[in-house]
Design a protein around this motif. Structure first.
Motif, PDB file in Angstrom:
ATOM      1  N   ILE A 194      -9.681  23.796  18.239  1.00  0.00           N
ATOM      2  CA  ILE A 194      -9.931  25.211  17.954  1.00  0.00           C
ATOM      3  C   ILE A 194      -9.092  26.050  18.920  1.00  0.00           C
ATOM      4  O   ILE A 194      -9.387  26.109  20.120  1.00  0.00           O
ATOM      5  N   GLU A 195      -8.030  26.652  18.399  1.00  0.00           N
ATOM      6  CA  GLU A 195      -7.161  27.504  19.216  1.00  0.00           C
ATOM      7  C   GLU A 195      -7.630  28.950  19.080  1.00  0.00           C
ATOM      8  O   GLU A 195      -7.734  29.478  17.970  1.00  0.00           O
ATOM      9  N   VAL A 196      -7.892  29.584  20.211  1.00  0.00           N
ATOM     10  CA  VAL A 196      -8.423  30.944  20.235  1.00  0.00           C
ATOM     11  C   VAL A 196      -7.438  31.829  20.984  1.00  0.00           C
ATOM     12  O   VAL A 196      -7.016  31.506  22.109  1.00  0.00           O
ATOM     13  N   ASP A 197      -7.065  32.940  20.342  1.00  0.00           N
ATOM     14  CA  ASP A 197      -6.232  33.940  21.006  1.00  0.00           C
ATOM     15  C   ASP A 197      -7.154  34.960  21.659  1.00  0.00           C
ATOM     16  O   ASP A 197      -7.684  35.856  20.998  1.00  0.00           O
ATOM     17  N   ALA A 198      -7.356  34.803  22.958  1.00  0.00           N
ATOM     18  CA  ALA A 198      -8.306  35.675  23.654  1.00  0.00           C
ATOM     19  C   ALA A 198      -7.848  37.125  23.663  1.00  0.00           C
ATOM     20  O   ALA A 198      -8.664  38.035  23.830  1.00  0.00           O
ATOM     21  N   THR A 239     -15.776  16.982  13.871  1.00  0.00           N
ATOM     22  CA  THR A 239     -15.756  16.600  12.464  1.00  0.00           C
ATOM     23  C   THR A 239     -14.904  15.372  12.212  1.00  0.00           C
ATOM     24  O   THR A 239     -15.288  14.452  11.479  1.00  0.00           O
ATOM     25  N   HIS A 240     -13.725  15.334  12.832  1.00  0.00           N
ATOM     26  CA  HIS A 240     -12.762  14.276  12.515  1.00  0.00           C
ATOM     27  C   HIS A 240     -12.322  13.507  13.758  1.00  0.00           C
ATOM     28  O   HIS A 240     -12.111  12.296  13.697  1.00  0.00           O
ATOM     29  N   GLY A 241     -12.197  14.179  14.866  1.00  0.00           N
ATOM     30  CA  GLY A 241     -11.650  13.537  16.057  1.00  0.00           C
ATOM     31  C   GLY A 241     -12.709  12.997  16.995  1.00  0.00           C
ATOM     32  O   GLY A 241     -13.917  12.978  16.701  1.00  0.00           O
ATOM     33  N   ARG A 242     -12.235  12.560  18.165  1.00  0.00           N
ATOM     34  CA  ARG A 242     -13.117  12.006  19.193  1.00  0.00           C
ATOM     35  C   ARG A 242     -13.727  13.114  20.033  1.00  0.00           C
ATOM     36  O   ARG A 242     -14.857  13.008  20.492  1.00  0.00           O
ATOM     37  N   TYR A 243     -12.954  14.177  20.284  1.00  0.00           N
ATOM     38  CA  TYR A 243     -13.406  15.315  21.079  1.00  0.00           C
ATOM     39  C   TYR A 243     -13.157  16.603  20.312  1.00  0.00           C
ATOM     40  O   TYR A 243     -12.194  16.715  19.538  1.00  0.00           O
ATOM     41  N   LYS A 244     -14.033  17.555  20.533  1.00  0.00           N
ATOM     42  CA  LYS A 244     -13.792  18.913  20.041  1.00  0.00           C
ATOM     43  C   LYS A 244     -13.149  19.684  21.204  1.00  0.00           C
ATOM     44  O   LYS A 244     -13.760  19.846  22.272  1.00  0.00           O
ATOM     45  N   VAL A 245     -11.923  20.149  20.979  1.00  0.00           N
ATOM     46  CA  VAL A 245     -11.130  20.769  22.043  1.00  0.00           C
ATOM     47  C   VAL A 245     -11.001  22.258  21.755  1.00  0.00           C
ATOM     48  O   VAL A 245     -10.546  22.656  20.665  1.00  0.00           O
ATOM     49  N   TYR A 246     -11.411  23.078  22.733  1.00  0.00           N
ATOM     50  CA  TYR A 246     -11.259  24.528  22.634  1.00  0.00           C
ATOM     51  C   TYR A 246     -10.056  24.938  23.490  1.00  0.00           C
ATOM     52  O   TYR A 246     -10.085  24.811  24.721  1.00  0.00           O
ATOM     53  N   LEU A 247      -9.010  25.410  22.846  1.00  0.00           N
ATOM     54  CA  LEU A 247      -7.808  25.888  23.533  1.00  0.00           C
ATOM     55  C   LEU A 247      -7.819  27.417  23.486  1.00  0.00           C
ATOM     56  O   LEU A 247      -7.562  28.027  22.449  1.00  0.00           O
ATOM     57  N   ILE A 248      -8.147  28.045  24.614  1.00  0.00           N
ATOM     58  CA  ILE A 248      -8.252  29.509  24.687  1.00  0.00           C
ATOM     59  C   ILE A 248      -7.018  30.032  25.423  1.00  0.00           C
ATOM     60  O   ILE A 248      -6.878  29.837  26.638  1.00  0.00           O
ATOM     61  N   ASP A 249      -6.115  30.672  24.683  1.00  0.00           N
ATOM     62  CA  ASP A 249      -4.868  31.200  25.257  1.00  0.00           C
ATOM     63  C   ASP A 249      -5.077  32.632  25.746  1.00  0.00           C
ATOM     64  O   ASP A 249      -5.867  33.388  25.170  1.00  0.00           O
TER      65      ASP A 249
END
Length: 659
Positions: A91-95, A116-126
């Motif tokens: 989940i890429e978030v444009d802060a 849902t699909h991967g091993r980790y849920k990754v939050y990428l907050i730019d």
């Protein structure tokens, strides 16, 4: 298929393809390989240095179907979807566009759900620094203790704006700007793979214009390829970037070296035809001066990356190191003042003319030369003689301003010979050693009066500092009593910085003698016969009792008021009553008995002090010395000449007695 820009096409697909940032990659690779993963990472740095690229590679390494490692396969569905930007658990978030607290709360509500699909849920907050204060508060608790299947990757260009509470919950990695050499190397590789011809100087121009950003360098390269119709050459890149031909900069420096004002202005005229940014012109001039200074100091420190090594080496021989340093400073200050001039070209011309006007004469700084040679006892000064070839450039100059602050021991009795801050005795030319490269026609150098006058000749005035002077014995010319004379005779007198200057040799004096010699007022021995002393002798006796600490301080603040055959009366003030207890009184009494080698009855009386205490005596002598030093400086011919010719002002607050 549509064209894909170089910055996106050549985005790193593995950690090994990253350019620079080894200090960050090493930590991440070891954490992935050793399974020591933190729940929150913060990547900081300027634009285009790889923050988002590293975050995406980290997310790919976490969710690769082959397992968590620093080398994702790049072939599985998770790797491909992350590379294409469509992986559902990244989940890429444009802060910058989602600053409201409601947006942050919406994100945090979904954290609890498994990926849902991967091993980790990754939050990428730019650009995470753009979040509001309430958004940070909503993020805090989840960021500190997220579910085990969640990783937070934060990126920002301004970490100073992040609350300390956020910083303390993350592992922080600071990405550095890339140096031009690394950018040129990567551009060379990319253009080789793209089969695009280029000139290396053009790549250096692009790398320097990128200012440490690889993304900016790739974007500028795309623009240069379009500008040059499929090729990259230096002339096209200069025209595209608006930079000037460096040959004009070298031409200006050559005219400066030759002192050719007409050619210098002609170079500016040629330069004006390109309608340049004159601020950038001064920047290029400063950079070239820096390269010349490096060549003069460390020839191997400068490479031929700019293709100007021959020109730089030629200018390094034509200009002196002093020229380069002066021109560099003038250009630096002129660039700062350029926004305030009516016309930028006028600003550049004035900077260049200033360089011509203030070109160094080639000689090292020397002692002050006075135009009025009568004050020096000479008929005239010969300014036409060039002494620069006979002077060592690394020799420090001695001037009048420094003379006042020279620290020297003072063996003179305060009540007999005050210190003068500046003496009018010049160094005799015949006393100089020919080996020291000083010309006989140089103006004299003035020294501190603390170097007391005593006849001596044939001694190099600088041998004292070089450890080469020979020790000579001499009787000091001032009047002393026997005790003071014996003290000075115990010392080996050596020349300081003047053929008439003497000071005790510390190597042959014990510590106590050195302390006495350096005291503000030399201790005067008085008679040890109680019947022969006077009331006024207490100012010397009180400081010569061998006391220390508080007892010594008390003894110097009490006064001797009466002397009997076997007793003395000492007065102290009301303020001293508490400290002058029985213990302190007994110590002073014992010291007096020891001093007079007899049993002396000491009476301590709280009463008005009619006689001067040792402390008052010291303060009075110090004020007299200070007053006489100021008078001496004001009456000194050198100082008068400086005031007359340079409108100098005497800083009286800086005049201090040399203790």
């Amino acid at each position: 298929m549509s064209y894909q820009v170089l910055a996106r096409k050549w985005r790193p697909a593995r950690f090994q393809e990253m350019v620079g940032q080894e200090h960050v990659l090493k930590a991440l690779v070891n954490a992935l390989d050793d399974d020591r993963l933190h729940h929150a990472y913060l990547f900081t740095g300027t634009r285009g240095v790889g923050k988002t690229s590293i975050a995406r590679l980290f997310a790919k390494s976490l969710n690769c179907e082959t397992g968590v490692s620093s080398t994702p396969c790049g072939e599985c569905s998770a790797c491909k979807e992350i590379a294409e930007g469509r992986f559902v658990d990244l989940i890429e978030v444009d802060a910058a566009s989602r600053t409201k607290v409601e947006d942050t709360r919406e994100l945090m509500e979904n954290v609890q759900y498994a990926p849902t699909h991967g091993r980790y849920k990754v939050y990428l907050i730019d650009e995470v620094h753009m979040l509001s204060t309430h958004s940070f508060n909503a993020l805090l608790k989840t960021l500190e203790e997220p579910p085990p299947h969640v990783k937070f990757l934060l990126a920002t260009t301004d970490p100073q704006k992040l609350p300390i509470t956020i910083l303390s919950r993350c592992l922080q990695f600071n990405l550095k700007n890339l140096i031009p050499e690394r950018i040129v190397s990567h551009l060379t590789h990319v253009l080789g793979e793209e089969n695009i011809s280029f000139e290396e100087p053009a790549l250096w121009l692009l790398a320097r214009s990128a200012d440490g950003s690889m993304r900016d360098a790739m974007s500028l390269t795309d623009q240069a390829i379009a500008f040059g119709a499929g090729t990259i050459n230096e002339a096209d890149v200069r025209a595209m970037l608006g930079t000037i031909d460096q040959r004009l900069v070298y031409q200006m420096l050559s005219c400066l070296a030759a002192g050719d004002a007409k050619g210098l202005m002609a170079s500016v005229t040629d330069l004006a035809q390109f309608s340049p940014d004159y601020n950038a012109v001064l920047g290029d001039l400063i950079s070239v001066l820096h390269r010349i200074a490096l060549v003069q100091t460390i020839p191997d420190a400068v490479d031929n990356s700019m293709g100007d090594m021959l020109q730089v080496q030629k200018l390094a021989k034509a200009l002196t190191a002093e020229d380069i340093q002066l021109y560099y400073q003038v250009a630096l200050m002129g660039r700062k003042d350029l926004p305030f001039v009516p016309d930028p070209r006028e600003g550049l011309e004035m900077v260049l003319l200033r360089m011509l006007a203030f070109r160094p004469a080639g000689a090292r700084p020397r002692a002050v030369e006075l135009q009025n040679s009568s004050a020096l006892g000479r008929d005239k000064v010969e300014p036409s003689q060039d002494t620069s070839s006979d002077i060592k450039t690394n020799e420090p100059a001695v001037n009048v301003a420094e003379a006042v602050s020279i620290d020297r021991p003072n063996p003179l009795p305060e009540d007999e010979s005050p210190i003068e801050a500046v003496t009018e005795q010049p160094v005799a030319p015949q006393a100089l050693n020919p080996e020291n490269d000083l010309r006989q026609d140089e103006p004299p150098v003035y020294y501190d009066e603390a170097e007391y006058a005593a006849p001596q000749s044939g001694v190099d005035p600088r041998k004292k500092f070089e450890g080469e002077g020979t020790e000579q014995e001499s009787t000091p010319p001032w009047n002393m009593d026997e005790s003071e004379q014996s003290f000075v005779n115990d010392q080996t007198m050596q020349p300081l910085g003047n053929e008439h200057a003497y000071a005790p040799s510390e190597s042959k004096a014990d510590v106590k003698s050195i302390e006495i010699a350096k005291s503000s007022v030399a201790v005067k021995e008085c008679s040890r016969d109680l019947g022969a002393i006077q009331l006024s002798d207490w100012v010397h006796i009180g400081r010569n009792l061998g006391l220390s600490g508080m007892t010594e301080s008390l003894a110097t603040h009490i006064s001797l008021e009466e002397i009997r055959s076997d007793a003395v009366v000492l007065h102290y003030t009301k303020d001293q009553k508490t400290m002058l207890n029985e213990v302190q009184q007994q110590r002073i009494s014992d010291a007096l008995n020891t001093y007079f080698s007899a049993s002396v009855s000491v009476e301590f009386v709280q009463a008005i002090q009619t006689q001067e205490t040792p402390a008052q005596y010291l303060n009075r002598k110090r004020e007299e010395r200070h007053s006489e030093a100021i008078t001496s400086i004001r009456n000194d011919e050198t100082v008068k000449q400086l005031q007359q010719h340079f409108d100098a002002q005497i800083e009286l607050s800086s005049v201090q007695p040399i203790d």
